[in-house]
Design a protein around this motif. Structure first.
Motif, PDB file in Angstrom:
ATOM      1  N   MET A 161       0.852  -1.285   0.241  1.00 38.09           N
ATOM      2  CA  MET A 161      -0.025  -0.314   0.141  1.00 38.09           C
ATOM      3  C   MET A 161       1.158   0.817  -0.119  1.00 38.09           C
ATOM      4  O   MET A 161       1.911   1.030   0.792  1.00 38.09           O
ATOM      5  CB  MET A 161      -0.960   0.147   1.230  1.00 38.09           C
ATOM      6  N   ALA A 162       0.387   2.139  -0.894  1.00 39.75           N
ATOM      7  CA  ALA A 162       1.039   3.608  -0.973  1.00 39.75           C
ATOM      8  C   ALA A 162       0.340   4.561  -0.575  1.00 39.75           C
ATOM      9  O   ALA A 162      -1.211   4.401  -0.077  1.00 39.75           O
ATOM     10  CB  ALA A 162       2.070   3.981  -2.080  1.00 39.75           C
ATOM     11  N   VAL A 163       0.704   5.740  -0.008  1.00 39.01           N
ATOM     12  CA  VAL A 163      -0.262   6.613   0.774  1.00 39.01           C
ATOM     13  C   VAL A 163       0.117   8.049  -0.496  1.00 39.01           C
ATOM     14  O   VAL A 163       1.465   8.448   0.309  1.00 39.01           O
ATOM     15  CB  VAL A 163       0.388   7.052   2.843  1.00 39.01           C
ATOM     16  N   LEU A 164      -0.592   9.187  -0.761  1.00 43.70           N
ATOM     17  CA  LEU A 164      -0.569   9.841  -1.614  1.00 43.70           C
ATOM     18  C   LEU A 164      -0.982  10.985  -0.459  1.00 43.70           C
ATOM     19  O   LEU A 164      -1.590  11.232  -0.123  1.00 43.70           O
ATOM     20  CB  LEU A 164      -1.208  10.469  -2.728  1.00 43.70           C
ATOM     21  N   LEU A 215       2.143   7.146  -9.908  1.00 37.71           N
ATOM     22  CA  LEU A 215       1.636   8.278  -8.966  1.00 37.71           C
ATOM     23  C   LEU A 215       1.070   9.198  -8.995  1.00 37.71           C
ATOM     24  O   LEU A 215       0.136   9.973  -8.871  1.00 37.71           O
ATOM     25  CB  LEU A 215       1.102   6.761  -7.573  1.00 37.71           C
ATOM     26  N   LYS A 216       2.602  10.065  -8.616  1.00 39.33           N
ATOM     27  CA  LYS A 216       2.491  10.848  -8.484  1.00 39.33           C
ATOM     28  C   LYS A 216       2.036  12.080  -9.745  1.00 39.33           C
ATOM     29  O   LYS A 216       1.334  13.527  -9.870  1.00 39.33           O
ATOM     30  CB  LYS A 216       3.934  11.473  -8.223  1.00 39.33           C
ATOM     31  N   GLY A 217       2.125  11.331 -11.030  1.00 38.50           N
ATOM     32  CA  GLY A 217       2.319  11.890 -12.286  1.00 38.50           C
ATOM     33  C   GLY A 217       0.328  12.362 -12.787  1.00 38.50           C
ATOM     34  O   GLY A 217      -0.220  12.799 -13.628  1.00 38.50           O
ATOM     35  N   HIS A 218       0.342  10.959 -11.558  1.00 34.55           N
ATOM     36  CA  HIS A 218      -1.541  11.360 -12.190  1.00 34.55           C
ATOM     37  C   HIS A 218      -2.533  11.989 -10.937  1.00 34.55           C
ATOM     38  O   HIS A 218      -3.714  11.437 -10.877  1.00 34.55           O
ATOM     39  CB  HIS A 218      -2.002   9.849 -12.391  1.00 34.55           C
ATOM     40  N   GLU A 219      -1.390  12.515  -9.939  1.00 37.03           N
ATOM     41  CA  GLU A 219      -2.280  12.790  -9.214  1.00 37.03           C
ATOM     42  C   GLU A 219      -3.044  13.408  -9.542  1.00 37.03           C
ATOM     43  O   GLU A 219      -4.656  14.149  -8.747  1.00 37.03           O
ATOM     44  CB  GLU A 219      -0.993  13.027  -7.948  1.00 37.03           C
ATOM     45  N   GLY A 220      -3.599  14.963  -9.970  1.00 37.37           N
ATOM     46  CA  GLY A 220      -3.866  15.874 -10.175  1.00 37.37           C
ATOM     47  C   GLY A 220      -5.376  14.802 -10.818  1.00 37.37           C
ATOM     48  O   GLY A 220      -6.643  15.027 -10.403  1.00 37.37           O
ATOM     49  N   TRP A 221      -5.289  14.095 -11.753  1.00 40.73           N
ATOM     50  CA  TRP A 221      -6.372  13.223 -12.445  1.00 40.73           C
ATOM     51  C   TRP A 221      -6.744  12.657 -10.969  1.00 40.73           C
ATOM     52  O   TRP A 221      -8.417  12.477 -11.178  1.00 40.73           O
ATOM     53  CB  TRP A 221      -5.822  12.093 -13.416  1.00 40.73           C
ATOM     54  N   LEU A 222      -6.918  11.513 -10.524  1.00 38.67           N
ATOM     55  CA  LEU A 222      -7.197  11.016  -9.257  1.00 38.67           C
ATOM     56  C   LEU A 222      -8.172  11.969  -8.083  1.00 38.67           C
ATOM     57  O   LEU A 222      -9.318  11.494  -7.953  1.00 38.67           O
ATOM     58  CB  LEU A 222      -5.979  10.818  -8.751  1.00 38.67           C
ATOM     59  N   ARG A 223      -7.105  12.887  -8.248  1.00 37.49           N
ATOM     60  CA  ARG A 223      -8.049  13.532  -7.145  1.00 37.49           C
ATOM     61  C   ARG A 223      -9.272  14.695  -7.635  1.00 37.49           C
ATOM     62  O   ARG A 223      -9.634  14.319  -6.482  1.00 37.49           O
ATOM     63  CB  ARG A 223      -7.235  15.442  -6.816  1.00 37.49           C
TER      64      ARG A 223
END
Length: 230
Positions: free
Chosen positions: A1-4, A51-59
């Motif tokens: 598991m990872a935490v953004l 994950l970091k590169g897609h943070e905007g989409w995810l949020r």
């Protein structure tokens, strides 16, 4: 598991798959669970970079889910506490207290949100500790610790060493829903999986679990729209 990291932090489940040829993110429309699928031989560092590169989409995706429109908690706002809608009003003295259908919050009006959040966390720890201990006794198991977090991806978890984690926002849900999540995680002390044997344990200590889980699926995201800080 990872935490953004961020506000709020987002738990992301890393899943290696023999069928995966590339990285992919999926957000469950039922409960907001975030899963990052990755090839078997991919490095975790590469997954975290993806994950970091897609943070905007995810949020944006999480914010667009039903019940995700932010609602600031302050004087005059309506707030669910153990399933009861309360109106936040100015109070006297030093302590936050419930009177009828009001939540009386003394002190500086600009600090109402953070103070209410701190009060809810204390209440959540008390209720979750009691429910966890009760269910653990019913299955003759012990947990090693309880932690509270504020994540959108899951309401609770149980680690292999018996550590229980819960979202403190459960204290805003009806008590039966909080009790179900405690039963759900305590059952993992017996079966650390979601096998038929596991669900048999859940059914034994929380017979009405399907109704409570349905509430979380239908209403749970409304608890995440509440913002206690600007």
């Amino acid at each position: 598991m990872a935490v953004l990291p961020g506000s709020p932090p987002v738990e992301v489940h890393l899943r290696r798959s023999a069928r995966a040829r590339r990285f992919s993110l999926r957000v469950s429309r039922l409960d907001g669970k975030v899963t990052l699928s990755m090839p078997l031989r991919a490095r975790e560092g590469e997954a975290l970079a993806f994950l970091k590169g897609h943070e905007g989409w995810l949020r944006k995706t999480l914010e667009a889910m039903p019940g995700s429109t932010p609602q600031r908690v302050g004087l005059g706002a309506r707030l669910p506490v153990q399933g009861q809608e309360l109106t936040i009003l100015p109070g006297t003295g030093r302590r936050i207290r419930v009177e009828g259908e009001t939540l009386l919050v003394p002190g500086d009006p600009t600090s109402v949100g953070p103070r209410v959040a701190a009060w809810l966390k204390v209440l959540a720890r008390d209720r979750l500790a009691e429910a966890s201990a009760r269910h653990a006794a019913a299955v003759d198991r012990r947990f090693s610790a309880i932690a509270l977090r504020d994540t959108r991806s899951r309401w609770g978890s149980c680690s292999p060493d018996g550590r229980l984690m819960y979202s403190w926002r459960l204290i805003m849900a009806p008590p039966t829903v909080l009790d179900y999540v405690a039963a759900h995680e305590v059952a993992h002390l017996v079966e650390l999986n979601h096998s038929p044997a596991y669900w048999a344990v859940v059914s034994r200590i929380c017979p009405d679990w399907k109704r409570q889980r349905a509430w979380l699926h239908d209403q749970g995201q409304t608890l995440h729209r509440l913002r206690f800080q600007d």
